[in-house]
Design a protein around this motif. Sequence first.
Motif, mmCIF file in Angstrom:
data_model
loop_
_atom_site.group_PDB
_atom_site.id
_atom_site.type_symbol
_atom_site.label_atom_id
_atom_site.label_comp_id
_atom_site.label_asym_id
_atom_site.label_seq_id
_atom_site.Cartn_x
_atom_site.Cartn_y
_atom_site.Cartn_z
ATOM 1 N N SER A 37 7.622 -75.001 3.355
ATOM 2 C CA SER A 37 6.773 -74.992 2.158
ATOM 3 C C SER A 37 5.777 -76.148 2.172
ATOM 4 O O SER A 37 4.630 -75.992 1.733
ATOM 5 C CB SER A 37 7.625 -75.039 0.892
ATOM 6 N N VAL A 77 3.006 -75.095 4.607
ATOM 7 C CA VAL A 77 2.123 -74.100 3.987
ATOM 8 C C VAL A 77 1.208 -74.772 2.959
ATOM 9 O O VAL A 77 0.010 -74.461 2.880
ATOM 10 C CB VAL A 77 2.949 -72.967 3.349
ATOM 11 N N ILE A 113 -1.549 -76.542 4.768
ATOM 12 C CA ILE A 113 -2.536 -75.595 5.301
ATOM 13 C C ILE A 113 -3.491 -75.150 4.193
ATOM 14 O O ILE A 113 -4.717 -75.104 4.391
ATOM 15 C CB ILE A 113 -1.828 -74.392 5.956
#
Length: 62
Positions: A11, A14, A17
């Motif tokens: 998580s 992500v 990103i």
Amino acid sequence: MSVIYILLTVSIIVAIIFFIAFIMAVKNGQFDDSYTPSVRILFEDELVKTKSKTITKNNNKD
């Protein structure tokens, strides 16, 4: 307990990103339009009046 560490790591990756994608969009100028939202309602009124005037002018010429 190891699953929590894996999910937490994934998580965070992500989230990083998405943060990088947001920073790139800001640097590329994707959110730079500050003029149009403030006057959009005025342009819509002008377009409606202009269209109706051209229709009536064209009908009067016939």
